[in-house]
Design an enzyme around this catalytic site. Sequence first.
Site, PDB file in Angstrom:
ATOM      1  N   LYS A   1       0.608  -1.234   0.017  1.00  0.00           N
ATOM      2  CA  LYS A   1      -0.139   0.041  -0.080  1.00  0.00           C
ATOM      3  C   LYS A   1       0.750   1.038   0.016  1.00  0.00           C
ATOM      4  O   LYS A   1       0.412   2.270  -0.688  1.00  0.00           O
ATOM      5  CB  LYS A   1      -1.151  -0.032   1.087  1.00  0.00           C
ATOM      6  CG  LYS A   1      -2.112  -0.929   0.799  1.00  0.00           C
ATOM      7  CD  LYS A   1      -3.561  -0.474   1.809  1.00  0.00           C
ATOM      8  CE  LYS A   1      -4.420  -1.535   1.459  1.00  0.00           C
ATOM      9  NZ  LYS A   1      -5.675  -1.362   2.211  1.00  0.00           N
TER      10      LYS A   1
ATOM     11  N   LYS B   1      -9.800  -4.936  -6.280  1.00  0.00           N
ATOM     12  CA  LYS B   1     -10.678  -4.146  -7.166  1.00  0.00           C
ATOM     13  C   LYS B   1      -9.806  -3.146  -7.843  1.00  0.00           C
ATOM     14  O   LYS B   1     -10.342  -2.504  -8.963  1.00  0.00           O
ATOM     15  CB  LYS B   1     -11.449  -3.315  -6.124  1.00  0.00           C
ATOM     16  CG  LYS B   1     -10.671  -2.681  -5.029  1.00  0.00           C
ATOM     17  CD  LYS B   1     -11.263  -1.728  -4.141  1.00  0.00           C
ATOM     18  CE  LYS B   1     -10.232  -0.928  -3.156  1.00  0.00           C
ATOM     19  NZ  LYS B   1      -9.420  -1.745  -2.172  1.00  0.00           N
TER      20      LYS B   1
ATOM     21  N   LYS C   1      -3.398 -11.365  -7.039  1.00  0.00           N
ATOM     22  CA  LYS C   1      -4.596 -11.660  -6.489  1.00  0.00           C
ATOM     23  C   LYS C   1      -5.631 -10.995  -6.923  1.00  0.00           C
ATOM     24  O   LYS C   1      -5.531  -9.609  -7.388  1.00  0.00           O
ATOM     25  CB  LYS C   1      -4.562 -11.670  -4.857  1.00  0.00           C
ATOM     26  CG  LYS C   1      -4.475 -10.190  -4.377  1.00  0.00           C
ATOM     27  CD  LYS C   1      -4.600 -10.199  -2.948  1.00  0.00           C
ATOM     28  CE  LYS C   1      -4.741  -8.852  -2.271  1.00  0.00           C
ATOM     29  NZ  LYS C   1      -4.774  -8.532  -1.013  1.00  0.00           N
TER      30      LYS C   1
HETATM   31  P1  TYM Z   1      -9.894  -6.765   2.854  1.00  0.00           P
HETATM   32  O1  TYM Z   1     -10.730  -5.802   3.165  1.00  0.00           O
HETATM   33  O2  TYM Z   1      -8.812  -6.466   2.163  1.00  0.00           O
HETATM   34  O3  TYM Z   1     -10.209  -8.102   2.551  1.00  0.00           O
HETATM   35  C1  TYM Z   1     -11.425  -8.637   3.207  1.00  0.00           C
HETATM   36  C2  TYM Z   1     -11.161 -10.247   3.150  1.00  0.00           C
HETATM   37  O4  TYM Z   1     -11.088 -10.901   1.943  1.00  0.00           O
HETATM   38  C3  TYM Z   1      -9.987 -11.428   1.523  1.00  0.00           C
HETATM   39  N1  TYM Z   1      -9.518 -11.287   0.221  1.00  0.00           N
HETATM   40  C4  TYM Z   1      -9.388 -12.458  -0.571  1.00  0.00           C
HETATM   41  N2  TYM Z   1      -9.340 -13.745  -0.409  1.00  0.00           N
HETATM   42  C5  TYM Z   1      -9.332 -14.635  -1.192  1.00  0.00           C
HETATM   43  N3  TYM Z   1      -8.730 -14.106  -2.269  1.00  0.00           N
HETATM   44  C6  TYM Z   1      -8.597 -12.664  -2.845  1.00  0.00           C
HETATM   45  N4  TYM Z   1      -8.403 -12.376  -3.895  1.00  0.00           N
HETATM   46  C7  TYM Z   1      -9.002 -12.054  -1.627  1.00  0.00           C
HETATM   47  N5  TYM Z   1      -9.174 -10.460  -1.602  1.00  0.00           N
HETATM   48  C8  TYM Z   1      -9.488 -10.419  -0.505  1.00  0.00           C
HETATM   49  C9  TYM Z   1      -9.107 -11.204   2.621  1.00  0.00           C
HETATM   50  O5  TYM Z   1      -8.254 -12.138   2.958  1.00  0.00           O
HETATM   51  C10 TYM Z   1     -10.165 -10.950   3.774  1.00  0.00           C
HETATM   52  O6  TYM Z   1     -10.329 -11.961   4.512  1.00  0.00           O
HETATM   53  N6  TYM Z   1      -7.250  -6.321   7.360  1.00  0.00           N
HETATM   54  C11 TYM Z   1      -8.225  -6.835   6.671  1.00  0.00           C
HETATM   55  C12 TYM Z   1      -9.548  -6.223   7.201  1.00  0.00           C
HETATM   56  C13 TYM Z   1      -9.674  -6.642   8.603  1.00  0.00           C
HETATM   57  C14 TYM Z   1      -9.873  -7.795   9.653  1.00  0.00           C
HETATM   58  C15 TYM Z   1      -9.576  -7.423  10.993  1.00  0.00           C
HETATM   59  C16 TYM Z   1      -9.977  -9.193   9.033  1.00  0.00           C
HETATM   60  C17 TYM Z   1      -9.548  -5.521   9.515  1.00  0.00           C
HETATM   61  N7  TYM Z   1      -9.718  -6.110  10.832  1.00  0.00           N
HETATM   62  C18 TYM Z   1      -9.898  -8.444  11.707  1.00  0.00           C
HETATM   63  C19 TYM Z   1     -10.112 -10.114  10.130  1.00  0.00           C
HETATM   64  C20 TYM Z   1     -10.107  -9.753  11.657  1.00  0.00           C
HETATM   65  C21 TYM Z   1      -8.242  -6.508   5.200  1.00  0.00           C
HETATM   66  O7  TYM Z   1      -7.516  -5.590   4.717  1.00  0.00           O
HETATM   67  O8  TYM Z   1      -8.962  -7.347   4.516  1.00  0.00           O
END
Ligand code: TYM
Length: 336
Positions: A117, A202, A199
């Site tokens: 990022k 968006k 991966k």
């Molecule tokens: P975020 O918002 O980037 O993504 C949300 C969830 O989607 C999963 N994900 C994917 N899984 C498989 N293939 C992909 N291409 C893919 N893109 C996204 C992510 O692994 C995630 O599970 N930091 C976290 C959000 C968060 C969180 C938390 C999660 C904040 N606090 C506490 C669990 C517990 C994040 O940025 O996910």
Amino acid sequence: MEANTVKKTMLSGIQPSGDLHLGNYLGAIKNWVGRTEAFDCFYFMADLHAITVRQNPADLRRRTLTQLAQYVACGLDPEKNTLFIQSHVRQHAELGWVLNCYTMFGELSRMTQFKDKSAKHADNINGGLFTYPSLMAADILLYQPDFVPVGADQKQHVELTRNIVQRFNGVYGEVFKMPEFYSTKEGARVMCLTTPENKMSKSAPEGCVFLMEKPEDIARKFKRAVTDSDTERCVRYDPENKPGVSNLMNIYAAVTGMSLDEIERAFEGQGYGRFKPAVGEAVIELLRPIREETERILKDKAYLESVYKNGAERAAYVAEKTLRKVYKKIGFVPRG
Ligand code: TYM
């Protein structure tokens, strides 16, 4: 992950920084649904995390509510799951601060998401972006979950959370429960349809399928999905040499429940021409009811409001108990 008679706890969240896509669904949400018999479930919209990157306020508000409607449309019954907006539960920010003081600069510097990022948003490498993982640790630890179902890209953050637990409990005793990362093989890493080395995200919209996308657009994206330039052109799982087809196979497996072997057999001798539209069709049928239900729920603002209000109340009750315990252990004077 075994479910026994004593209810365990599950927690996860997604940032409302973009529209939800198939990676979010297969990597995370799919593993959240149908767990309420065995687990106390907490799922939230991580809006505090979203502002580590500049957001348009109106879009952030709209996406947060749409995401909540999508959680419900995906099958998370708000009566049985605690669904809430992170910024409504102030304990997240409070414990986040405390845990900042138990997270090392070196640990935060090693986080892949921070490196990615900060490369992408070089003009806005702010403190929040850097300390994001200690806020995520707070999100998790406030609810003392046994499992954190997320995609593979979040595993590093869960590992860091585990280090924080070890460090904190080492000083103050058993304050936090040790959480475990949970994911499934097929859904853990959904790759981009146009560049299957990356991966699905968006930021590459042509290679990304959004939950609210129209069926004809989904069909087009799968027909154009990059497959591999090998001459055999057969549906065979080989992530190293055939990343495109292997990704489509993982998606098909996650959506239909078929094993990779069964998929190979089902499409034997048929080439990519038949396989790609079949994956598209399966995804369209998976997403159709979710899209329709989301559209219906979004029209009922009063219902959505009642869901997030109740959710915040339930979440805050649990979160406050943990926060009090932490404040007491570290030596803060109780307000009484
Ligand atoms: P975020 O918002 O980037 O993504 C949300 C969830 O989607 C999963 N994900 C994917 N899984 C498989 N293939 C992909 N291409 C893919 N893109 C996204 C992510 O692994 C995630 O599970 N930091 C976290 C959000 C968060 C969180 C938390 C999660 C904040 N606090 C506490 C669990 C517990 C994040 O940025 O996910």
